[in-house]
Scaffold this motif. Structure first.
Motif, short mmCIF file in Angstrom:
data_model
loop_
_atom_site.label_atom_id
_atom_site.label_comp_id
_atom_site.label_asym_id
_atom_site.label_seq_id
_atom_site.Cartn_x
_atom_site.Cartn_y
_atom_site.Cartn_z
N LEU A 95 52.50 32.57 74.09
CA LEU A 95 51.36 31.68 73.97
C LEU A 95 50.21 32.12 74.87
CD1 LEU A 95 53.08 28.19 73.82
CD2 LEU A 95 51.94 29.38 71.97
N ALA A 96 50.53 32.64 76.03
CA ALA A 96 49.49 33.03 76.98
C ALA A 96 48.82 34.35 76.59
CB ALA A 96 50.08 33.16 78.38
N SER A 97 49.49 35.16 75.77
CA SER A 97 48.94 36.47 75.44
C SER A 97 47.76 36.37 74.48
CB SER A 97 50.02 37.36 74.84
OG SER A 97 50.44 36.83 73.59
N LYS A 98 47.74 35.34 73.61
CA LYS A 98 46.67 35.22 72.62
C LYS A 98 45.64 34.19 73.07
CE LYS A 98 49.53 36.27 68.63
NZ LYS A 98 50.03 35.76 67.36
N THR A 99 44.39 34.47 72.73
CA THR A 99 43.34 33.49 72.98
C THR A 99 43.28 32.52 71.81
OG1 THR A 99 41.65 34.83 71.90
CG2 THR A 99 41.99 35.18 74.27
N HIS A 100 42.52 31.46 71.98
CA HIS A 100 42.40 30.47 70.91
C HIS A 100 41.76 31.09 69.68
CE1 HIS A 100 41.80 26.61 68.98
NE2 HIS A 100 40.52 26.91 68.82
N LYS A 101 40.77 31.94 69.91
CA LYS A 101 40.07 32.59 68.80
C LYS A 101 41.02 33.46 67.99
CE LYS A 101 35.84 35.17 67.95
NZ LYS A 101 34.67 35.79 68.57
N GLU A 102 41.90 34.18 68.66
CA GLU A 102 42.88 35.03 67.97
C GLU A 102 43.86 34.20 67.16
OE1 GLU A 102 44.56 37.21 71.18
OE2 GLU A 102 42.98 38.71 71.20
N ARG A 103 44.30 33.08 67.74
CA ARG A 103 45.23 32.20 67.02
C ARG A 103 44.59 31.62 65.77
NH1 ARG A 103 46.20 28.82 71.60
NH2 ARG A 103 46.84 30.32 73.14
N VAL A 104 43.31 31.22 65.87
CA VAL A 104 42.61 30.65 64.72
C VAL A 104 42.44 31.70 63.63
CG1 VAL A 104 40.38 29.74 63.96
CG2 VAL A 104 41.44 28.85 66.03
N SER A 105 42.07 32.90 64.01
CA SER A 105 41.89 33.95 63.00
C SER A 105 43.23 34.30 62.33
CB SER A 105 41.26 35.19 63.62
OG SER A 105 42.12 35.75 64.58
N GLU A 106 44.29 34.33 63.11
CA GLU A 106 45.61 34.61 62.54
C GLU A 106 46.02 33.51 61.56
OE1 GLU A 106 50.06 34.57 64.33
OE2 GLU A 106 48.64 35.92 65.35
N PHE A 107 45.74 32.27 61.90
CA PHE A 107 46.06 31.15 61.02
C PHE A 107 45.24 31.22 59.74
CE2 PHE A 107 45.60 26.61 59.79
CZ PHE A 107 46.92 26.37 59.48
N ASN A 108 43.97 31.60 59.85
CA ASN A 108 43.12 31.72 58.66
C ASN A 108 43.63 32.82 57.73
OD1 ASN A 108 41.41 29.63 59.30
ND2 ASN A 108 39.96 30.95 60.40
N THR A 109 44.06 33.94 58.28
CA THR A 109 44.61 35.00 57.43
C THR A 109 45.89 34.54 56.75
OG1 THR A 109 45.74 35.97 59.33
CG2 THR A 109 43.61 36.89 58.74
N TYR A 110 46.68 33.75 57.44
CA TYR A 110 47.90 33.20 56.83
C TYR A 110 47.54 32.29 55.67
CZ TYR A 110 51.81 30.00 56.19
OH TYR A 110 52.79 29.23 55.64
N LEU A 111 46.53 31.44 55.86
CA LEU A 111 46.12 30.53 54.79
C LEU A 111 45.56 31.29 53.60
CD1 LEU A 111 44.45 27.60 56.77
CD2 LEU A 111 46.69 27.63 55.68
N GLU A 112 44.87 32.40 53.85
CA GLU A 112 44.33 33.19 52.76
C GLU A 112 45.42 33.84 51.92
OE1 GLU A 112 41.72 35.96 54.61
OE2 GLU A 112 40.18 34.45 55.03
N THR A 113 46.55 34.16 52.54
CA THR A 113 47.62 34.82 51.80
C THR A 113 48.44 33.85 50.95
OG1 THR A 113 49.12 34.58 53.68
CG2 THR A 113 47.86 36.63 53.52
#
Length: 130
Positions: free
Chosen positions: A99-117
């Protein structure tokens, strides 16, 4: 004596304020969602783990009669219990590091790519004409 002879006394209670003599409804308590409670539990575990490590490292290793023996409580645990606690601490440390390795921005972008797939099956259908 007929069924209409017995009448309850008093006037009707209307849903007005308490000052006007009305009925007051109790408010329902809000419940927390499972995701929020799991996050809070994880945070509490991390805090407890960190505080326990701080206390164990700061405690003096005196052999006085007033100081409790730290090995006294651990000697009562079985080998399986000790291994279980160690594995639990490792998993918790890994989760915190992840959890500490990723920033909030990275988590949001990762979630958006998941939703796109996701397939269109999960999309909200249109309702009405047009």
């Amino acid at each position: 004596m007929s069924a209409y002879d017995i009448r309850p006394g008093g006037s009707l209670k209307l849903k007005c304020g308490v000052a006007e003599g009305g009925i007051v409804k109790k408010k329902k308590k809000k419940t927390k969602s499972k995701a929020d409670s799991e996050k809070n539990e994880d945070r509490e575990k991390v805090k407890k783990l960190l505080f326990s490590e701080d206390k164990s490292s700061e405690s003096p290793s005196g052999s006085g009669s007033n100081s409790p023996a730290p090995s006294g409580s651990s000697s009562r645990k079985t080998e399986a219990e000790k291994r279980f606690e160690e594995a639990q601490k490792r998993r918790l440390a890994e989760r915190v590091a992840k959890l500490a390795s990723k920033t909030h921005k990275e988590r949001v972008s990762e979630f958006n790519t998941y939703l796109e797939t996701l397939s269109e099956h999960h999309d909200i259908p249109k309702v009405g004409p047009g």
